[in-house]
Scaffold this motif. Structure first.
Motif, PDB file in Angstrom:
ATOM      1  N   TRP A  50      42.965  37.002  38.054  1.00 31.06           N
ATOM      2  CA  TRP A  50      42.591  38.386  37.775  1.00 31.06           C
ATOM      3  C   TRP A  50      41.938  38.945  39.036  1.00 31.06           C
ATOM      4  O   TRP A  50      40.688  38.996  39.133  1.00 31.06           O
ATOM      5  CB  TRP A  50      41.617  38.445  36.594  1.00 31.06           C
ATOM      6  N   GLU A  52      41.306  41.796  40.298  1.00 34.82           N
ATOM      7  CA  GLU A  52      40.307  42.856  40.158  1.00 34.82           C
ATOM      8  C   GLU A  52      38.973  42.291  39.698  1.00 34.82           C
ATOM      9  O   GLU A  52      37.903  42.653  40.208  1.00 34.82           O
ATOM     10  CB  GLU A  52      40.806  43.899  39.156  1.00 34.82           C
ATOM     11  N   GLU A  55      37.431  40.060  42.496  1.00 37.32           N
ATOM     12  CA  GLU A  55      36.861  40.865  43.573  1.00 37.32           C
ATOM     13  C   GLU A  55      35.514  41.449  43.158  1.00 37.32           C
ATOM     14  O   GLU A  55      34.551  41.455  43.933  1.00 37.32           O
ATOM     15  CB  GLU A  55      37.824  41.989  43.954  1.00 37.32           C
ATOM     16  N   ALA A  56      35.444  41.937  41.923  1.00 36.41           N
ATOM     17  CA  ALA A  56      34.196  42.518  41.427  1.00 36.41           C
ATOM     18  C   ALA A  56      33.084  41.474  41.391  1.00 36.41           C
ATOM     19  O   ALA A  56      31.932  41.754  41.747  1.00 36.41           O
ATOM     20  CB  ALA A  56      34.410  43.112  40.038  1.00 36.41           C
TER      21      ALA A  56
END
Length: 315
Positions: A50, A52, A55-56
């Motif tokens: 995942w 995204e 990265e978060a």
């Protein structure tokens, strides 16, 4: 410092966690089976599956640092942590539809005792119900030395914890709040004895999470999951106790019910459960017979994770 716990705390607060929960749990289990369950490996897996979300998580350095510092402080104050997939994570919780990603506790991981019994009931039980618990549940505790699991609420919950403690059995108090905001407040007086006898106070919420009404039903599913069976002493219709019983039945756990008079509204919910197939418990001998039958088979294992260590039993 429990980096894995800190990462997991941040992870479960991210909006994508609710959407991808099952896949994320599968990642934790996969890493656990391979002996690689750590903060770094979780972050690597998140970035791969995942991007995204990965990265978060990676960008939240300050938040991660803050969580690590808070976790270290709590650890020094006697708070322990366990994460989904770790050796101490409750095996029975792997059968839940939405198992908690993290747990915190004060005391010993008493849920490792294979002989757990969840006890639930009314906050305002009849005198006869309390007398039944004192006599029959007390005798059962003397004979079987189970670990009693309940929610710490006034009434049946606190009576169950009290009987267990006086019979020198461990007890798990599952809170509808964080460990820093114990509810009800009078439970703080119980903590020393609960811990001394090998039990614990357990929560899946942030340390400073205050009690909210909606957390009671959410918490109750954990009570249902932690017991090899659930004993319902007294329940009205449309009560939280009935919700716990239905949650136990949904994951295949036996529900045992102390019957009452059909004209007594305190027992109408309990009688409904009996009509739906729950088993009636009259006395300690019934409870003993059902419990021995239920615990005679194989211990429930969490999809291969239990093979990571030798089973332990806390008496």
């Amino acid at each position: 410092m429990n980096d894995l716990y800190s990462i997991s705390q941040i992870l479960k607060s991210h909006p994508l966690y609710a959407v991808e929960r099952d896949g994320i749990h599968a990642l934790f289990l996969e890493l656990a089976r391979e002996g690689r369950l750590s903060a770094d490996q979780v972050l690597t897996g998140l970035r791969f599956r995942w991007p995204e979300l990965g990265e978060a998580m990676t960008k939240n350095h300050e938040l991660f640092k803050k969580h690590c510092e808070e976790s270290l402080q709590l650890k020094m104050q006697g708070v322990n942590f366990v994460v989904y997939g770790e050796v101490l994570y409750p095996e029975l919780c792997y059968q839940m539809a939405d198992p908690p990603l993290t747990l915190s506790y004060r005391g010993s991981p008493a849920w490792l005792n294979a002989r757990t019994l969840s006890v639930v009931g009314s906050r305002e039980p009849a005198a006869d119900s309390l007398l039944w618990m004192e006599k029959e549940l007390g005798l059962f505790c003397e004979q079987q030395r189970p670990c009693i699991v309940s929610g710490g609420a006034r009434g049946v919950d606190q009576k169950a914890h009290s009987v267990a403690l006086r019979k020198f059995c461990p007890t798990v108090v599952v809170l509808p709040s964080g460990l820093g905001e114990i509810y009800p407040a009078n439970l703080k007086e119980w903590m020393g004895l609960v811990i001394e006898q090998g039990g614990c106070f357990l929560s899946e919420y942030d340390h400073q999470q205050k009690m909210h009404k909606h957390l009671f039903h959410h918490r109750n599913r954990l009570i249902a999951a932690l017991g090899r069976a659930s004993l319902l002493v007294e329940a009205r219709r449309r009560s939280g106790t009935l919700i716990t019983a239905h949650q136990a039945a949904q994951i295949g756990r036996p529900v045992w019910v102390v019957p009452g008079h059909p004209l007594d509204p305190h027992f109408q919910g309990a009688l409904d459960l009996l009509m739906d197939g729950a088993q009636s418990v009259r006395d300690a001998q019934d409870l003993l017979m059902f419990f021995q039958s239920e615990t005679a088979g194989e211990q429930i294992s969490p999809a291969g994770v239990g093979a990571l260590c030798e089973p332990q039993h806390y008496l």
